[in-house]
Scaffold this active site. Structure first.
Site, mmCIF file in Angstrom:
data_model
loop_
_atom_site.group_PDB
_atom_site.id
_atom_site.type_symbol
_atom_site.label_atom_id
_atom_site.label_comp_id
_atom_site.label_asym_id
_atom_site.label_seq_id
_atom_site.Cartn_x
_atom_site.Cartn_y
_atom_site.Cartn_z
ATOM 1 N N ASN A 42 -2.384 13.321 -41.612
ATOM 2 C CA ASN A 42 -3.384 12.431 -42.206
ATOM 3 C C ASN A 42 -2.679 11.284 -42.924
ATOM 4 O O ASN A 42 -1.597 11.447 -43.503
ATOM 5 C CB ASN A 42 -4.366 13.174 -43.119
ATOM 6 C CG ASN A 42 -3.732 13.955 -44.235
ATOM 7 O OD1 ASN A 42 -2.606 14.445 -44.106
ATOM 8 N ND2 ASN A 42 -4.437 14.121 -45.334
ATOM 9 N N ILE A 43 -3.302 10.125 -42.833
ATOM 10 C CA ILE A 43 -2.742 8.898 -43.413
ATOM 11 C C ILE A 43 -3.855 8.242 -44.213
ATOM 12 O O ILE A 43 -4.820 7.728 -43.638
ATOM 13 C CB ILE A 43 -2.224 7.956 -42.310
ATOM 14 C CG1 ILE A 43 -1.173 8.660 -41.449
ATOM 15 C CG2 ILE A 43 -1.643 6.681 -42.940
ATOM 16 C CD1 ILE A 43 -0.836 7.937 -40.154
ATOM 17 N N GLU A 44 -3.724 8.309 -45.539
ATOM 18 C CA GLU A 44 -4.797 7.807 -46.399
ATOM 19 C C GLU A 44 -4.572 6.351 -46.776
ATOM 20 O O GLU A 44 -3.518 5.768 -46.502
ATOM 21 C CB GLU A 44 -4.905 8.707 -47.643
ATOM 22 C CG GLU A 44 -5.306 10.127 -47.270
ATOM 23 C CD GLU A 44 -5.523 11.032 -48.454
ATOM 24 O OE1 GLU A 44 -5.111 10.681 -49.585
ATOM 25 O OE2 GLU A 44 -6.110 12.112 -48.245
ATOM 26 N N GLU A 55 -5.688 15.125 -36.918
ATOM 27 C CA GLU A 55 -6.068 15.390 -35.533
ATOM 28 C C GLU A 55 -6.222 14.092 -34.748
ATOM 29 O O GLU A 55 -5.818 13.978 -33.594
ATOM 30 C CB GLU A 55 -7.396 16.165 -35.484
ATOM 31 C CG GLU A 55 -7.354 17.529 -36.141
ATOM 32 C CD GLU A 55 -7.725 17.490 -37.613
ATOM 33 O OE1 GLU A 55 -7.369 16.511 -38.300
ATOM 34 O OE2 GLU A 55 -8.366 18.439 -38.077
ATOM 35 N N CYS A 91 -12.591 18.214 -39.205
ATOM 36 C CA CYS A 91 -13.849 17.641 -39.674
ATOM 37 C C CYS A 91 -14.730 17.262 -38.469
ATOM 38 O O CYS A 91 -14.270 17.257 -37.319
ATOM 39 C CB CYS A 91 -13.579 16.415 -40.549
ATOM 40 S SG CYS A 91 -13.138 14.940 -39.614
HETATM 41 N N1 THU Z 1 -8.314 15.696 -43.168
HETATM 42 C C1 THU Z 1 -7.656 15.799 -41.969
HETATM 43 O O1 THU Z 1 -6.571 15.240 -41.790
HETATM 44 N N2 THU Z 1 -8.243 16.516 -40.989
HETATM 45 C C2 THU Z 1 -9.452 17.137 -41.091
HETATM 46 O O2 THU Z 1 -9.990 17.609 -40.110
HETATM 47 C C3 THU Z 1 -10.096 17.239 -42.401
HETATM 48 C C4 THU Z 1 -9.593 16.315 -43.448
HETATM 49 C C5 THU Z 1 -7.714 14.889 -44.237
HETATM 50 C C6 THU Z 1 -8.481 13.636 -44.542
HETATM 51 C C7 THU Z 1 -8.044 13.350 -45.957
HETATM 52 O O3 THU Z 1 -6.832 12.608 -45.913
HETATM 53 C C8 THU Z 1 -7.743 14.723 -46.533
HETATM 54 O O4 THU Z 1 -7.656 15.609 -45.434
HETATM 55 C C9 THU Z 1 -8.789 15.217 -47.492
HETATM 56 O O5 THU Z 1 -10.057 15.107 -46.963
#
Ligand code: THU
Length: 135
Positions: A42-44, A55, A91
């Protein structure tokens, strides 16, 4: 490539997560039909809606590289506050993204606590009746 190995690659990817806002780091490893694996984290972003899940990072990288035939994805995730991993399910947006390319009846989603402790779900069970655009 067995699922233990694929899960290990997801744990490696999780270390690359950029998650300073949620402090929840996720890693994914997407297995192609030919055995190749594309990983993602994940990259925020400070504009939170811009953030991308692990994913989709893996999926979009794979598609850009010319791969569209996938058999499984391993996903792991954990908050910085937690010592141990618990199951981290994709998600809804990621389930829809995967459903574009993956056969719902056969594609496996592997959710792991450790490389030796994981559960396997079919995409169809986690995301039944996915949206399809009919022309
Ligand atoms: N996140 C994912 O990378 N994959 C998911 O399926 C659920 C959530 C990440 C998004 C965000 O950076 C962090 O988890 C918290 O929601």
């Amino acid at each position: 490539m067995d699922y233990r190995q694929l899960t290990k690659m997801a744990f490696e990817a999780q270390k690359k997560a950029y998650a300073p806002y949620s402090r929840f780091s996720v890693g994914a490893a997407l297995l192609c039909a030919d055995g190749r694996v594309f990983s993602g984290c994940n990259i925020e972003n400070s504009s939170l809606g811009v953030s991308n899940c692990a994913e989709r990072t893996a999926l979009f990288t794979a598609v850009y590289e010319g791969y569209r035939d996938f058999t499984a994805i391993a996903v792991v995730g954990k908050s910085e506050e937690d010592e141990e991993f618990d199951l981290c399910a994709p998600c809804g947006i990621c389930r829809q993204a995967l459903s574009e390319f993956c056969d719902a009846d056969t594609f496996d989603i592997i959710l792991a606590r450790t490389p030796d402790d994981y559960e396997v779900y079919k995409l169809k069970d986690l995301f039944p009746l996915h949206f399809i655009l009919k022309n």
